[in-house]
Each structure stands twice: as structure tokens, then as C-alpha cells.
Motif scaffolding. Structure first.
Motif, PDB file in Angstrom:
ATOM      1  N   VAL A   8       0.862  -1.173   0.000  1.00 18.21           N
ATOM      2  CA  VAL A   8       0.000   0.000   0.000  1.00 18.21           C
ATOM      3  C   VAL A   8       0.906   1.233   0.000  1.00 18.21           C
ATOM      4  O   VAL A   8       1.880   1.306   0.757  1.00 18.21           O
ATOM      5  CB  VAL A   8      -0.936   0.016   1.218  1.00 18.21           C
ATOM      6  CG1 VAL A   8      -1.731   1.318   1.262  1.00 18.21           C
ATOM      7  CG2 VAL A   8      -1.876  -1.186   1.190  1.00 18.21           C
ATOM      8  N   TYR A   9       0.569   2.201  -0.848  1.00 16.93           N
ATOM      9  CA  TYR A   9       1.362   3.420  -0.989  1.00 16.93           C
ATOM     10  C   TYR A   9       0.489   4.628  -0.650  1.00 16.93           C
ATOM     11  O   TYR A   9      -0.676   4.709  -1.059  1.00 16.93           O
ATOM     12  CB  TYR A   9       1.888   3.564  -2.418  1.00 16.93           C
ATOM     13  CG  TYR A   9       2.797   2.428  -2.846  1.00 16.93           C
ATOM     14  CD1 TYR A   9       4.174   2.522  -2.712  1.00 16.93           C
ATOM     15  CD2 TYR A   9       2.248   1.257  -3.373  1.00 16.93           C
ATOM     16  CE1 TYR A   9       5.004   1.471  -3.094  1.00 16.93           C
ATOM     17  CE2 TYR A   9       3.068   0.210  -3.761  1.00 16.93           C
ATOM     18  CZ  TYR A   9       4.436   0.320  -3.622  1.00 16.93           C
ATOM     19  OH  TYR A   9       5.251  -0.722  -4.002  1.00 16.93           O
ATOM     20  N   VAL A  10       1.069   5.544   0.070  1.00 18.46           N
ATOM     21  CA  VAL A  10       0.401   6.804   0.400  1.00 18.46           C
ATOM     22  C   VAL A  10       1.334   7.936  -0.018  1.00 18.46           C
ATOM     23  O   VAL A  10       2.497   7.982   0.420  1.00 18.46           O
ATOM     24  CB  VAL A  10       0.073   6.905   1.903  1.00 18.46           C
ATOM     25  CG1 VAL A  10      -0.533   8.273   2.223  1.00 18.46           C
ATOM     26  CG2 VAL A  10      -0.884   5.794   2.322  1.00 18.46           C
ATOM     27  N   MET A  28      -5.838   0.132   2.613  1.00 16.90           N
ATOM     28  CA  MET A  28      -5.869   1.090   1.505  1.00 16.90           C
ATOM     29  C   MET A  28      -6.997   2.094   1.703  1.00 16.90           C
ATOM     30  O   MET A  28      -6.810   3.303   1.525  1.00 16.90           O
ATOM     31  CB  MET A  28      -6.054   0.320   0.193  1.00 16.90           C
ATOM     32  CG  MET A  28      -6.215   1.184  -1.051  1.00 16.90           C
ATOM     33  SD  MET A  28      -6.699   0.166  -2.472  1.00 16.90           S
ATOM     34  CE  MET A  28      -8.391  -0.272  -2.037  1.00 16.90           C
ATOM     35  N   ARG A  29      -8.187   1.598   2.067  1.00 17.42           N
ATOM     36  CA  ARG A  29      -9.327   2.484   2.274  1.00 17.42           C
ATOM     37  C   ARG A  29      -9.111   3.385   3.502  1.00 17.42           C
ATOM     38  O   ARG A  29      -9.431   4.575   3.481  1.00 17.42           O
ATOM     39  CB  ARG A  29     -10.596   1.648   2.467  1.00 17.42           C
ATOM     40  CG  ARG A  29     -11.050   0.914   1.210  1.00 17.42           C
ATOM     41  CD  ARG A  29     -11.666   1.872   0.208  1.00 17.42           C
ATOM     42  NE  ARG A  29     -12.315   1.140  -0.888  1.00 17.42           N
ATOM     43  CZ  ARG A  29     -11.916   1.161  -2.138  1.00 17.42           C
ATOM     44  NH1 ARG A  29     -10.842   1.841  -2.464  1.00 17.42           N
ATOM     45  NH2 ARG A  29     -12.565   0.486  -3.065  1.00 17.42           N
ATOM     46  N   ALA A  30      -8.557   2.831   4.545  1.00 12.59           N
ATOM     47  CA  ALA A  30      -8.357   3.611   5.779  1.00 12.59           C
ATOM     48  C   ALA A  30      -7.351   4.733   5.568  1.00 12.59           C
ATOM     49  O   ALA A  30      -7.546   5.859   6.050  1.00 12.59           O
ATOM     50  CB  ALA A  30      -7.900   2.688   6.903  1.00 12.59           C
ATOM     51  N   LYS A  31      -6.282   4.467   4.852  1.00 12.64           N
ATOM     52  CA  LYS A  31      -5.217   5.462   4.638  1.00 12.64           C
ATOM     53  C   LYS A  31      -5.441   6.298   3.383  1.00 12.64           C
ATOM     54  O   LYS A  31      -4.652   7.220   3.111  1.00 12.64           O
ATOM     55  CB  LYS A  31      -3.871   4.754   4.540  1.00 12.64           C
ATOM     56  CG  LYS A  31      -3.449   4.032   5.820  1.00 12.64           C
ATOM     57  CD  LYS A  31      -3.197   5.033   6.945  1.00 12.64           C
ATOM     58  CE  LYS A  31      -2.700   4.327   8.194  1.00 12.64           C
ATOM     59  NZ  LYS A  31      -2.417   5.255   9.314  1.00 12.64           N
ATOM     60  N   LYS A  32      -6.488   5.941   2.619  1.00 10.30           N
ATOM     61  CA  LYS A  32      -6.760   6.622   1.351  1.00 10.30           C
ATOM     62  C   LYS A  32      -5.527   6.591   0.443  1.00 10.30           C
ATOM     63  O   LYS A  32      -5.124   7.594  -0.147  1.00 10.30           O
ATOM     64  CB  LYS A  32      -7.203   8.067   1.592  1.00 10.30           C
ATOM     65  CG  LYS A  32      -8.517   8.178   2.347  1.00 10.30           C
ATOM     66  CD  LYS A  32      -8.946   9.615   2.509  1.00 10.30           C
ATOM     67  CE  LYS A  32     -10.275   9.705   3.264  1.00 10.30           C
ATOM     68  NZ  LYS A  32     -10.728  11.117   3.458  1.00 10.30           N
ATOM     69  N   GLY A  33      -4.954   5.407   0.393  1.00 13.85           N
ATOM     70  CA  GLY A  33      -3.760   5.227  -0.431  1.00 13.85           C
ATOM     71  C   GLY A  33      -4.052   4.389  -1.656  1.00 13.85           C
ATOM     72  O   GLY A  33      -5.199   4.249  -2.094  1.00 13.85           O
ATOM     73  N   MET A  34      -3.007   3.845  -2.202  1.00 17.73           N
ATOM     74  CA  MET A  34      -3.109   3.016  -3.413  1.00 17.73           C
ATOM     75  C   MET A  34      -2.501   1.643  -3.131  1.00 17.73           C
ATOM     76  O   MET A  34      -1.417   1.537  -2.548  1.00 17.73           O
ATOM     77  CB  MET A  34      -2.343   3.673  -4.576  1.00 17.73           C
ATOM     78  CG  MET A  34      -2.330   2.815  -5.850  1.00 17.73           C
ATOM     79  SD  MET A  34      -1.122   3.363  -7.091  1.00 17.73           S
ATOM     80  CE  MET A  34       0.420   2.820  -6.354  1.00 17.73           C
TER      81      MET A  34
END
Length: 338
Positions: A8-10, A28-34
Motif C-alpha cells: 500500500v502506498y500513500v 488502503m481504504r483507511a489510509k486513502k492510499g493506493m
């Protein structure tokens, strides 16, 4: 599990390596990342598990499972499905090996499904992770980087095919018997290479136009344009290779025909020479047979042969042999047999 890498990337920075797909999705959803998930030859159950977590379209999943697809680009809602045909040149057998890679590009995830050794997606990931400013642009950055890697890996293939064609030129006029087969094999490889490259240019055009003209994605547009230009050059080289091989095949056919004609001429000349020799031998055999016939008659030792008591018998017999032999000699000479 066929998961090669799961991260997961932020903001372009790798922040987590979840142990499971469900945790990847949640993080991914929690950190709003990819999320970027790399799969290598997954089974049907493994790919369906990924599809369930990320809402992949069944038709795209079916294509990814079956493989043997041509390069193509499809859209399923807000998810892009891209099929690429990477290639690499094998020096040992001097042939081109084709692979297949599928990409699912969503709003906040990128999933790569690789079915062969090529392309080197680990190198793609490492290069992007070293450029967080590019990676923070999201899944489109992954798409661009994979496309760039696939097209870059075409260059060694082009050089390998070019060397093989140069060798064909040397073999063509060297009279090697296997050159026709080699031309056909190379032509087949070039055709397969063209099928891998052909759909790329319109695909890259579509993707280039799909990127926004905002300052945020300007680098992606520039990069995609560069990949497109490179793909066009590779495609043009492949077209040129096919033309050269077609000309080589025509030239080889002409040379083979000329060699066959030369062999036929040599056989014809040999036959003519043998025929002349046969006529000459037959002529001398006929000339020598005539006196043998006369002497053979007188050598039969019959009791009642009037010529044996005739004074002029011997000179007339000799004269007869000379006249007949001379007559035959003049006849054969006039006909050109002697």
C-alpha cells in the motif's frame, strides 16, 4: 499464493505490506492510499479471490485466466483492463519468446498478472518507489511504468532480429541449403512480433488522451507520448524486417531456380557429350563389323565354297572389305557422327 508483492502506498511512499488481500483492501481504504498487487501465474481460485476483493469484472478475469490474448485495452466502469504482449530475445536458440501480462487499473489500485518471465515488474516497482513524485500520481503511474518497461524490452528483440537478418544475407549468397527454412522461421517470428506491437500505438493514443491536462498529470502525458514514439519506431522496424525477409525469400527462390537451371544445363551438356560419344563408338563399331562379316563368312570352312579355288577371290574379298568400310566411314562422316 501467487502474490509476488503486495503493498500500500500513500503519497508515493510504501507504507505497508499487508499479509492478506482483505487487510490490503482495508488498509488502503483507511489510509486513502493506493494498493499495488503483483501476481505471477495465479490459479483460478487465487484470481477470483483478488477479483472479489477489488470488484473486477468477470469477463476481464476470464481473459486473464485463459491467457493467449492479443494486446488490447478495455474499460469496465472505472476499471481499465489492459493486455500486453512482452517479448524477449533468446540468444541460445536465436528466437523470440513472447509473454503476457494483464493489468487491472482502478481508481485506487493496480493489479498486475504476469504469465511469463518478461517483463521485469520488480524493476518497475523499484524504479517507481525511487520516484515518489511520480508514484504519488496513483495507478496511472503504474500503468505508464509497466508500458514503458514492456516497450523498452522490445529493443533487444529488435537488435536480435536485426542480427539474424544480417546472417540471412550472408547465408543467402553462400548457397547454404537451410537458408529457406531459416527465412520462414524468422518471418514467423517477425509476424508474431508485429501482432504484439500492432495494437500498442492506438492503445497508447487512447491512454494519452485519457490523462488530464492538469499540471499534476503533465509528466504522465509526456511519458506516455515518449512511450508511444518508441512503440512507433519499433513497429516501423518490424515492418521493415518483414519487407526485407519477403525480398530475401524472393531472392532465395530466384537463386535456387538459377542453380537448378545451371544443374539442368550441365546435365544436358553431359547428355549431349555422351550422345556424341555413343554415336562415334557406334560408327566405328559398324565400320569394323563389315570386314569382320566378310572374314567370318570365309572362316566357316564349308567344303563347297567356289571362291576358295578362284584366283581373284582373295583380292576381291579384300577390296570388298575396303569399299564397304570406306563407304560406311564416308556416310558417318557426312552425318557428323565422326
Amino acid at each position: 499464493m501467487a502474490i509476488v508483492d503486495n503493498a500500500v502506498y500513500v503519497e508515493g511512499v510504501r507504507v505497508a505490506d499487508p499479509p492478506s488481500l482483505s487487510e490490503t483492501f482495508e488498509y488502503m481504504r483507511a489510509k486513502k492510499g493506493m494498493a499495488w498487487i503483483g501476481l505471477y501465474r495465479p490459479s483460478e481460485d487465487e484470481l477470483h479471490q483478488v477479483a472479489q476483493e477489488f470488484g473486477l469484472h468477470p469477463l476481464a478475469v476470464e481473459d486473464a485466466l485463459l491467457g493467449h490474448q492479443r494486446a488490447k485495452f478495455e474499460r469496465y466502469g472505472d476499471i481499465l483492463f489492459i493486455v500486453l504482449r512482452p517479448a524477449r530475445y533468446l540468444d541460445g536458440p536465436e528466437e523470440v519468446e513472447f509473454g503476457e501480462v494483464h493489468l487491472f487499473i482502478g481508481p485506487d489500485f493496480a493489479i498486475t498478472v504476469r504469465h511469463a518471465e518478461s517483463p521485469d515488474l520488480a524493476a518497475v516497482r523499484a524504479r517507481l518507489e525511487a520516484s515518489p513524485d511520480l508514484l504519488k500520481l496513483g495507478p496511472n503511474a503504474v500503468l505508464y511504468a509497466v508500458l514503458d518497461q514492456v516497450v523498452d524490452e522490445y529493443s533487444p528483440v529488435v537488435h536480435g532480429l536485426e542480427n539474424d537478418i544480417d546472417e540471412i544475407d550472408d547465408q543467402l549468397f553462400g548457397g547454404e541449403s537451410e537458408v529457406s527454412r531459416r527465412i520462414y522461421e524468422l518471418a514467423r517470428e517477425v509476424m508474431n512480433f508485429q501482432r504484439a506491437i500492432g495494437p500498442l500505438v492506438p492503445m497508447l493514443d487512447t491512454l494519452y488522451l485519457g490523462f488530464s491536462k492538469s499540471e499534476r498529470e503533465i509528466e504522465l502525458r509526456r511519458g506516455m507520448r515518449d512511450v508511444r514514439d518508441h512503440a512507433i519506431k519499433v513497429s516501423e522496424r518490424a515492418d521493415g524486417f518483414r519487407t526485407v525477409l519477403q525480398n530475401a525469400l524472393i531472392t532465395n527462390s530466384t537463386l535456387v531456380t538459377e542453380r537448378q537451371n545451371e544443374q539442368m544445363r550441365e546435365l544436358s551438356e553431359t547428355s549431349i557429350t555422351q550422345g556424341e560419344q555413343v554415336k562415334r563408338i557406334s560408327s566405328y563399331a559398324a565400320i569394323l563389323f563389315t570386314p569382320s562379316l566378310v572374314t567370318g563368312v570365309y572362316g566357316m570352312n564349308f567344303t563347297h565354297m567356289p571362291e576358295l579355288d578362284w584366283t581373284l577371290g582373295y583380292p576381291l574379298a579384300v577390296l570388298l572389305m575396303i569399299v564397304l568400310s570406306g563407304g560406311l566411314f564416308l556416310l558417318f562422316k557426312r552425318k557428323g557422327w565422326l
